[in-house]
Design a protein around this motif. Structure first.
Motif, PDB file in Angstrom:
ATOM      1  N   TRP A  52      30.058  32.230  57.292  1.00 17.01           N
ATOM      2  CA  TRP A  52      30.945  32.591  58.270  1.00 17.01           C
ATOM      3  C   TRP A  52      32.604  32.732  57.998  1.00 17.01           C
ATOM      4  O   TRP A  52      32.963  33.398  58.607  1.00 17.01           O
ATOM      5  N   SER A  98      33.917  33.625  69.420  1.00 19.39           N
ATOM      6  CA  SER A  98      32.580  34.505  70.059  1.00 19.39           C
ATOM      7  C   SER A  98      31.404  34.597  69.539  1.00 19.39           C
ATOM      8  O   SER A  98      30.253  34.599  70.157  1.00 19.39           O
ATOM      9  N   LEU A  99      31.500  35.046  68.150  1.00 16.41           N
ATOM     10  CA  LEU A  99      30.089  35.152  67.632  1.00 16.41           C
ATOM     11  C   LEU A  99      29.477  34.003  67.350  1.00 16.41           C
ATOM     12  O   LEU A  99      28.256  34.005  67.490  1.00 16.41           O
ATOM     13  N   TYR A 101      29.234  31.477  69.357  1.00 19.09           N
ATOM     14  CA  TYR A 101      28.925  31.088  70.744  1.00 19.09           C
ATOM     15  C   TYR A 101      27.594  31.785  70.885  1.00 19.09           C
ATOM     16  O   TYR A 101      26.651  31.486  71.350  1.00 19.09           O
ATOM     17  N   PHE A 102      27.716  33.125  70.747  1.00 16.77           N
ATOM     18  CA  PHE A 102      26.364  34.238  70.916  1.00 16.77           C
ATOM     19  C   PHE A 102      25.205  33.873  70.038  1.00 16.77           C
ATOM     20  O   PHE A 102      24.156  34.021  70.079  1.00 16.77           O
ATOM     21  N   SER A 103      25.536  33.218  68.727  1.00 12.68           N
ATOM     22  CA  SER A 103      24.617  32.899  67.816  1.00 12.68           C
ATOM     23  C   SER A 103      23.985  31.546  67.688  1.00 12.68           C
ATOM     24  O   SER A 103      23.365  31.084  67.077  1.00 12.68           O
ATOM     25  N   ASN A 104      24.575  30.691  69.014  1.00 14.36           N
ATOM     26  CA  ASN A 104      24.189  29.387  69.256  1.00 14.36           C
ATOM     27  C   ASN A 104      24.498  28.501  67.941  1.00 14.36           C
ATOM     28  O   ASN A 104      23.823  27.555  67.529  1.00 14.36           O
ATOM     29  N   GLU A 105      25.533  28.782  67.200  1.00 13.90           N
ATOM     30  CA  GLU A 105      25.992  27.937  66.039  1.00 13.90           C
ATOM     31  C   GLU A 105      26.902  26.835  66.652  1.00 13.90           C
ATOM     32  O   GLU A 105      27.999  26.721  66.353  1.00 13.90           O
ATOM     33  N   SER A 106      26.238  26.160  67.257  1.00 18.80           N
ATOM     34  CA  SER A 106      27.155  24.874  68.003  1.00 18.80           C
ATOM     35  C   SER A 106      27.360  23.654  66.951  1.00 18.80           C
ATOM     36  O   SER A 106      28.291  22.809  67.637  1.00 18.80           O
TER      37      SER A 106
END
Length: 468
Positions: A52, A98-99, A101-106
């Motif tokens: 990332w 945003s990326l 969030y959409f990739s579920n990297e919480s």
């Protein structure tokens, strides 16, 4: 001939930015997970953070290209770099969130990301500042020169030459002048580079000398030759810049605009005409005013009590002023004078030892405490924290005819403080000098400039000998 080192320098800047971002990434990772300075639970492997971080790094480069961050900046100020760095890093950071969030990297540490973001701004800004200063120093010593040829040895060409010689940090050197009407300079200008030929000699001179840019400073009578000159320059691969013969009528920073597909000269470039700049300034005004109101509320309460105990009448004084787009509004102040007719206060200057002041009023005027309610004007959108000071309609009508360009100050929101006030131009000082400072601010606005004015006002401007 145009030099071809700009592409190499652009590539060097990209590599340096990527390298700096990598170093900052490692520093942020160490600070968060390895240093024991912060509480940390590493639930995601290093390789995921590196992935990332790499995406973020390349995103900053792509956005930098889109925002022209890697275009030649020899003639730009460092404040331009600071603004671009803030824009690029902020956009990249929001995109990264945003990326994630959409990739579920919480499980990625948001604290790490914030450290990474802040350190990026600091370190990239720092190294860019160092590079810019090193390059400026080298250019002063004669390295990394660019050569210009000036077409036209009249007043316009000579003015450009003088200004160029006063900016050695830009690294430009004039080879000489071409002119069809003069063979040599008048006696008082003999120190300038010589007139080395006529306009028809341009093609030969471009072929035989390392010219990087041609500056056209020709009179209107030479308009018919413009096409021929531009063709010759483009054939030689040389940049061409045109100074209008009427440039002395223009302000410091006119703007080349486009209207209905036709290029036009916008007589005055106002940075705050751009929506992004207006939004940035407005959000800062709101945030700063809210903080100022909270922090100064005890002081405002004390001033309110002081006014009530020392003189009869209302605590606040409302006065009509002319603001943005010449529209009037009621500016708020703590009342510092005895109650009088509106006509008297709207048409008279405050003078030293003014008998209309109360004793407590003299104190709050001297310390600028009477200005604190104007933060509410800022919240309402009537004013900005920084901008030209608003004036009463009676004096606006008077000054608009007496002082050239006076009305231009109303193209932006008026301010609680301004460049003129930060330089001591308050109260009984020259209106002409104030307007000159206001125009400079309007044409050269940046967010950093606002912060500088606020800092200078706090340090120097609160106590003022001219604040009667």
């Amino acid at each position: 001939m145009l030099r071809h080192n700009q592409r190499f320098l652009t590539q060097l800047y990209i590599l340096a930015d990527l390298f700096c971002t990598l170093v900052v990434f490692l520093a942020a990772y160490w600070l968060k997970f390895e240093s024991d300075l912060l509480d940390s639970v590493k639930s995601v492997p290093f390789s995921t953070y590196l992935l990332w971080g790499t995406i973020y790094s390349f995103a900053t480069v792509l956005i930098g290209f889109y925002l022209r961050f890697y275009s030649p900046k020899r003639r730009s100020n460092f404040s331009f770099d600071v603004l671009k760095i803030l824009q690029i890093q902020s956009t990249s950071f929001l995109g990264l969130l945003s990326l994630l969030y959409f990739s579920n990297e919480s499980n990625i540490s948001r604290e790490f990301l914030l450290i990474f973001f802040i350190l990026n701004i600091i370190f990239i800004g720092l190294y860019r500042f160092i590079v810019k200063n090193v390059l400026s120093s080298l250019r002063r010593k004669g390295y990394n020169k660019r050569f210009v040829l000036i077409l036209g040895a009249g007043s316009v060409g000579r003015s450009f030459y003088r200004n160029l010689m006063n900016r050695p940090e830009l690294g430009y050197e004039a080879l000489g002048f071409l002119d069809d009407f003069h063979d040599e300079h008048p006696l008082e200008y003999r120190h300038m580079r010589p007139i080395i030929g006529k306009l028809d000699d341009l093609q030969t001179i471009l072929k035989n000398h390392p010219i990087d840019e041609v500056i056209m400073a020709l009179p209107l009578e030479a308009h018919s030759k413009y096409g021929q000159i531009i063709d010759a320059c483009e054939k030689a691969g040389v940049k061409t810049l045109i100074i209008p013969d009427f440039f002395d009528l223009l302000p410091a920073r006119p703007l080349l605009d486009n209207f209905a597909g036709i290029p036009l000269i916008n007589v005055r470039d106002v940075p705050l005409d751009e929506l992004s700049n207006r939004i940035l300034k407005r959000w800062f005004d709101i945030l700063f005013s809210l903080i100022a109101i909270v922090l100064t509320s005890p002081v405002m309460l004390a001033v309110t009590i002081g006014i009530k105990l020392t003189s009869p009448g209302p605590v606040l004084f409302k006065q009509e002023r002319v603001g943005y787009n010449r529209k009037t509004f009621h500016m708020l102040k703590f009342r510092s004078m005895h109650v009088s007719s509106g006509k008297q206060s709207d048409t008279q200057w405050t003078v030293e030892n003014d008998p209309r002041r109360t004793r407590f009023g003299a104190f709050i005027r001297k310390t600028s405490l009477d200005e604190l309610p104007q933060f509410f004007n800022v919240l309402l959108g009537h004013m900005s924290v920084v901008g030209p000071r608003p004036e009463r309609p009676f004096f606006v009508e008077q000054f608009r005819d007496e002082i050239p360009k006076y009305m231009i100050k109303h193209q932006i929101r008026p301010g609680i403080t301004g460049w003129a006030q930060a330089n001591g131009l308050r109260g009984d000082t020259s209106i002409q000098e104030r307007i000159q400072h206001d125009l400079f601010y309007i044409e050269n606005w940046t967010f950093i400039f606002d912060l500088k004015i606020i800092g200078k006002t706090i340090v120097k401007g609160l106590m003022n000998k001219n604040a009667y």
